[in-house]
Design an enzyme around this catalytic site. Structure first.
Site, short mmCIF file in Angstrom:
data_model
loop_
_atom_site.label_atom_id
_atom_site.label_comp_id
_atom_site.label_asym_id
_atom_site.label_seq_id
_atom_site.Cartn_x
_atom_site.Cartn_y
_atom_site.Cartn_z
N ARG A 51 41.68 -16.58 26.76
CA ARG A 51 41.49 -15.31 27.46
C ARG A 51 41.30 -14.22 26.42
O ARG A 51 41.39 -14.48 25.23
CB ARG A 51 42.61 -15.00 28.47
CG ARG A 51 43.95 -15.59 28.24
CD ARG A 51 44.65 -15.08 27.03
NE ARG A 51 44.66 -13.62 27.04
CZ ARG A 51 44.76 -12.85 25.99
NH1 ARG A 51 44.84 -13.38 24.77
NH2 ARG A 51 44.77 -11.54 26.07
N ALA A 53 38.59 -10.72 25.96
CA ALA A 53 37.13 -10.63 26.09
C ALA A 53 36.35 -11.37 24.98
O ALA A 53 35.49 -12.20 25.29
CB ALA A 53 36.73 -9.16 26.18
N ARG A 88 34.83 -15.80 34.96
CA ARG A 88 35.67 -14.59 35.08
C ARG A 88 34.73 -13.39 35.11
O ARG A 88 33.80 -13.33 34.29
CB ARG A 88 36.68 -14.46 33.92
CG ARG A 88 37.91 -15.33 34.11
CD ARG A 88 39.02 -14.99 33.11
NE ARG A 88 39.83 -13.86 33.53
CZ ARG A 88 40.76 -13.30 32.74
NH1 ARG A 88 40.96 -13.75 31.51
NH2 ARG A 88 41.49 -12.30 33.19
N ASP A 240 37.88 -4.91 28.02
CA ASP A 240 37.05 -6.02 28.49
C ASP A 240 35.62 -5.59 28.74
O ASP A 240 34.72 -6.43 28.81
CB ASP A 240 37.64 -6.61 29.77
CG ASP A 240 38.87 -7.40 29.42
OD1 ASP A 240 39.91 -6.79 29.18
OD2 ASP A 240 38.76 -8.64 29.33
N LYS A 251 43.01 -4.21 30.78
CA LYS A 251 44.11 -4.80 31.56
C LYS A 251 44.80 -3.76 32.43
O LYS A 251 45.06 -2.64 31.99
CB LYS A 251 45.10 -5.46 30.59
CG LYS A 251 46.29 -6.14 31.21
CD LYS A 251 45.94 -7.16 32.26
CE LYS A 251 45.01 -8.25 31.76
NZ LYS A 251 44.45 -9.08 32.85
O1 MRU Z 1 43.34 -11.12 31.38
P1 MRU Z 1 43.19 -11.18 29.90
O2 MRU Z 1 44.40 -11.70 29.20
O3 MRU Z 1 41.94 -11.91 29.50
O4 MRU Z 1 43.01 -9.67 29.48
C1 MRU Z 1 42.86 -9.33 28.14
C2 MRU Z 1 42.77 -7.88 27.92
O5 MRU Z 1 42.85 -7.08 28.83
C3 MRU Z 1 42.49 -7.41 26.52
O6 MRU Z 1 43.03 -6.14 26.32
C4 MRU Z 1 40.97 -7.32 26.32
O7 MRU Z 1 40.35 -8.52 26.67
C5 MRU Z 1 40.64 -6.98 24.93
S1 MRU Z 1 40.69 -8.40 23.90
C6 MRU Z 1 40.52 -8.01 22.30
#
Ligand code: MRU
Length: 356
Positions: A51, A53, A88, A240, A251
């Site tokens: 997980r 981005a 996703r 993301d 998030k």
């Molecule tokens: O749901 P997730 O764990 O994939 O969410 C991740 C995030 O929200 C991160 O802050 C985002 O992907 C930035 S990753 C460098």
């Protein structure tokens, strides 16, 4: 970065296998898994074994390679690319990586497809490592400036996991922190637990511990009072999808942290590689916000007294729950965007000044 003093990436190709660290098992178990088929890659993204981005993008790139390896029929590869993009919805890096892979494979004769797909997937991951390293060097200047004024430990608040586990290496929000630590600047990180999946507690705190960086896990609603008390010098989060307007999707809970930061004059930075910029959508209401299974809220997993992983129900059985995974922080709440090319204003002018 390190786990048990050994250097890892979050995804790699070794002995003709694509390997990942299963992040659903961290911090209690460290398990390396092989992805054998494109279906495995899709499943790893959906279930959040991988997980974050940039890592979702890297996995999707390897997913296309696995599809080509399995069956180099163009119909199968096209369908696989569509299934990967659907896995996703919010992180733009996913579509960005799949589109780049598909463009690379266009018009190539079948004998070479598999080698070219592997080379491009590796190039996407290597490029991300480089981007994240440079994000760190650019963000380091912000931490250094605070330290030079304060002459004491710099307290940084972060949300979710935008650490190396969310990328291929270094992280986005954590990269400036790792660089500051390596330079001898004393840092301490307030880690938002990040309900419901607890990426802050399970992943950010875990990876900071492995690198020896002092950190404290806080419940998601604690940031506000810490900012009122002057215990947060700067917030740095990941994203993301950031629109060219500077609006930031990240998030769930990021927006509330940005509001508290604004109210308390705490600088609020967003760290991102250019692969996270959405140049097409202009209105943040058009960003697809993932809604996940409410069971992620109502059940929680942890070690029992015999150190066995157990999942338990924590909500009333008859209660309904809602699980929106992301929110939007409007550009006016963002102090700056830390990218691989430099730090800019969260605006079209700021981003275009660096990238186009
Ligand atoms: O749901 P997730 O764990 O994939 O969410 C991740 C995030 O929200 C991160 O802050 C985002 O992907 C930035 S990753 C460098």
């Amino acid at each position: 970065m390190k786990i048990n003093d050994k250097e890892y990436l979050t995804i790699w190709h070794e002995d003709d296998q694509v390997r990942i660290i299963d992040q659903t098992k961290l911090p209690h178990q460290f398990i390396v898994k092989n992805l054998k088929t494109v279906k495995d890659a899709i499943n790893a993204i959906k279930t959040m074994e991988v997980r974050g981005a940039p890592l979702i993008g890297g996995t999707a790139a390897y997913g296309i390679y696995l599809a080509v390896k399995e069956n180099n029929n163009s119909g199968f590869i096209q369908k696989s690319s569509e299934d990967l993009i659907q896995s996703r919805p919010t992180a733009i890096n996913l579509k960005w990586a799949v589109d780049r892979m598909m463009k690379k494979l266009l018009g190539i004769n079948s004998d070479e497809l598999f080698k070219i797909a592997l080379k491009e997937a590796k190039a996407i991951c290597d490029e991300d490592i480089n981007f994240c390293k440079n994000i760190g060097l650019n963000g380091l200047k912000i931490i250094e400036e605070i330290y030079n004024k304060k002459k004491d430990t710099v307290n940084i608040l972060t949300h979710c996991n935008a650490g190396w586990l969310a990328t291929i290496d270094w992280g986005t929000a954590t990269s400036p922190i790792y660089h500051a630590h390596k330079k001898g600047i004393p840092v301490h990180v307030w880690v938002d637990e990040t309900r419901p999946r607890n990426q802050g507690a399970n992943l950010t705190s875990y990876e900071l511990n492995e690198e020896g960086i002092p950190n404290t896990i806080i419940a998601d609603n604690t940031g506000g009072i810490l900012m009122q008390r002057g215990q947060v010098d700067v917030c740095i989060v990941g994203t993301d999808r950031t629109l060219s307007t500077g609006d930031v999707c990240n998030k769930i809970g990021t927006y509330l942290k940005a509001l508290a930061a604004k109210d308390n004059n705490v600088p609020f930075y967003v760290a991102l590689p250019s692969s996270t910029i959405d140049w097409e959508i202009k209105d943040f209401k058009e960003i697809p916000i993932e809604e996940r299974d409410p069971a992620e809220l109502s059940y929680i997993e942890g070690l029992d007294k015999d150190s066995k992983l157990q999942k338990v129900l924590i909500y009333p059985q008859k209660s309904k729950a809602m699980n929106l995974a992301f929110d939007i922080t409007p550009a006016e709440l963002v102090t700056g965007l830390i990218t691989e090319k430099g730090v800019c204003e969260a605006s079209e002018d700021g981003l275009r000044g660096l990238f186009k």
